[in-house]
Enzyme design. Structure first.
Site, PDB file in Angstrom:
ATOM      1  N   CYS A 108      -6.075  -2.536  -6.777  1.00  0.00           N
ATOM      2  CA  CYS A 108      -6.149  -1.217  -6.141  1.00  0.00           C
ATOM      3  C   CYS A 108      -7.388  -0.396  -6.522  1.00  0.00           C
ATOM      4  O   CYS A 108      -7.819   0.458  -5.760  1.00  0.00           O
ATOM      5  CB  CYS A 108      -4.881  -0.456  -6.478  1.00  0.00           C
ATOM      6  N   HIS A 256      -6.536   5.213  -2.800  1.00  0.00           N
ATOM      7  CA  HIS A 256      -5.890   3.920  -2.541  1.00  0.00           C
ATOM      8  C   HIS A 256      -4.534   4.179  -1.881  1.00  0.00           C
ATOM      9  O   HIS A 256      -3.740   4.987  -2.370  1.00  0.00           O
ATOM     10  CB  HIS A 256      -5.705   3.166  -3.859  1.00  0.00           C
ATOM     11  N   ASN A 286       0.067  -1.402   2.293  1.00  0.00           N
ATOM     12  CA  ASN A 286      -0.844  -1.360   1.153  1.00  0.00           C
ATOM     13  C   ASN A 286      -1.579  -2.707   1.071  1.00  0.00           C
ATOM     14  O   ASN A 286      -0.976  -3.715   0.723  1.00  0.00           O
ATOM     15  CB  ASN A 286      -0.011  -1.085  -0.112  1.00  0.00           C
TER      16      ASN A 286
END
Lengths: 330, 74
Positions: A108, A256, A286
């Protein structure tokens, strides 16, 4: 900064997941995570997505690949343990021989770290045109019966091309690490520390009803949440100070894209106005290190991100690792 | 906040919409007490009561009452 993005062909929606999980509410999952659909790599490798994103970048921006003299790849799901996947991408993209190629493993926070490496290569005159690709297929390692991770994660890639002029528009960085949390988000088996074996294939169901083996991705969502809430607000403050800017000087904040709950609570904790804060996980979830460049690409294409704007980007997660910087968009 | 208000908040956080939960009800029998519900409960404890619990603490919770008992400021 020129950006190209690519996703695997297969799309998995919450309705698809609901067919597999009795008593699981797809709408509630959407409200909690912000994710309705995600792209899933079926046969695609990280190199395939990386190449597709680079070709998109070349096609949409008329970039000359013969001028690229460094290729950086950020991934946690490489094609092979060795060699570096960037070498495979280098060959398949037909880049010139006198071009460096380097993989680095971060999730991330990886896009911010990659920009810091690219900036270093450019300002030191080691390279004149850096192709930096963030590509991940983390869903390959998620157990089919791990609802928590399956709903949030998706696969994707983004490629950016940077020259010395771009480097001047990348501000000072704040980077950090807390290795004590390495096991909060990990795939325990498959490396030298825990090679694949019959034992690592054994599946267990936790008290939340999520099933996984040691060969699957594990995430302690609570620990990661508290890590983000404790780390990101001071990270943003430190980065603003390093760049001699105030929060009001920032036009857009692109973090993120972890999940909606984490993002909303970070926005509240830092005091960022809603209209300056980007959240869009709806159709992709994600995608680890690719979320920030994908978001930047979406913002630019929609006209919300324009030349001259200041964008603060922050990545945080697996490692535990974090990074933040400020871009002057061009 | 009285017990009824706490219970209403607990149900709201889980996204529970059925008959009011009974304090003695086993959490494992509440469908909404899944990974998303537990995450929402933990976030609520942190934000509203400034109380942080970890997953091993959650494993020890057996009944709705056990969860409600955590809903107070130290």
């Amino acid at each position: 900064m020129k950006i190209g993005v690519a996703f695997p062909e297969t799309i998995l929606t919450n309705d698809d997941l609901a067919k597999e999980y009795p008593n699981w509410d797809p709408q509630k999952a959407f409200e909690s995570t912000g994710v309705w659909a995600r792209h899933i790599a079926k046969g695609e490798l990280v190199s395939d997505l990386a190449i597709a994103s680079a070709l998109k970048l070349f096609e949409e921006n008329g970039a000359d690949k013969s001028e690229i003299d460094f290729l950086l790849l950020c991934t946690q799901t490489p094609d092979y343990i060795e060699p570096a996947t960037s070498c495979i991408i280098h060959e398949k993209l037909g880049l010139k021989k006198n071009c460096g190629a380097l993989d680095f493993s971060l999730g991330c926070s990886g896009f911010v770290y990659g920009l810091s490496l690219a900036k270093g290569l450019l300002v030191s005159d080691t390279a004149t045109n850096v192709l930096f690709i963030a590509s991940d297929i983390s869903t390959k390692y998620v157990n089919r019966m791990d609802k928590a991770n399956r709903v949030v994660l998706g696969d994707g890639a983004a490629a950016v091309l940077l020259d010395a002029d771009d480097a001047r528009n990348i501000g000072a960085f704040s980077l950090g690490t807390d290795g004590s949390g390495w096991d909060c988000l990990c795939i325990p088996a498959g490396g030298a520390a825990m090679p694949y074996s019959e034992e690592t294939k054994i599946e267990a169901t936790d008290f939340q009803g999520n099933t996984r083996s040691k060969e699957n991705l594990f995430m302690d969502g609570t620990a990661v949440y508290f890590f983000a809430i404790d780390t990101v607000p001071p990270l943003v403050a430190e980065t603003l100070e390093k760049n001699e800017l105030q929060i009001d000087d920032i036009d857009l904040f692109v973090f993120h894209q972890a999940n909606k709950t984490i993002l909303n609570n970070l926005r509240e904790a830092i005091g960022i106005p809603e209209d300056k804060f980007y959240i869009n996980l709806t159709d992709k979830g994600n995608t680890s290190e690719a979320t920030i460049p994908i978001a930047l690409s979406e913002l630019e294409k929609s006209g919300r991100l324009r030349t001259g704007m200041r964008v603060l980007i922050a990545g945080f997660g697996v490692g535990l690792s974090w990074g933040c910087t400020i871009l002057k968009w061009k | 906040m009285d017990i009824k208000e706490k219970q209403a908040l607990f149900e709201e956080v889980l996204g529970y919409e059925g008959e009011p939960l009974q304090p003695a009800e086993k959490l494992q029998e509440v469908i909404e007490w899944d990974s998303m519900g537990i995450f929402a409960f933990i976030v609520m404890l942190d934000k509203k009561y400034d109380k942080r619990i970890k997953l091993p603490d959650v494993v020890r919770l057996e009944t709705v009452q056990d969860a409600l008992d955590l809903m107070h400021t130290e």
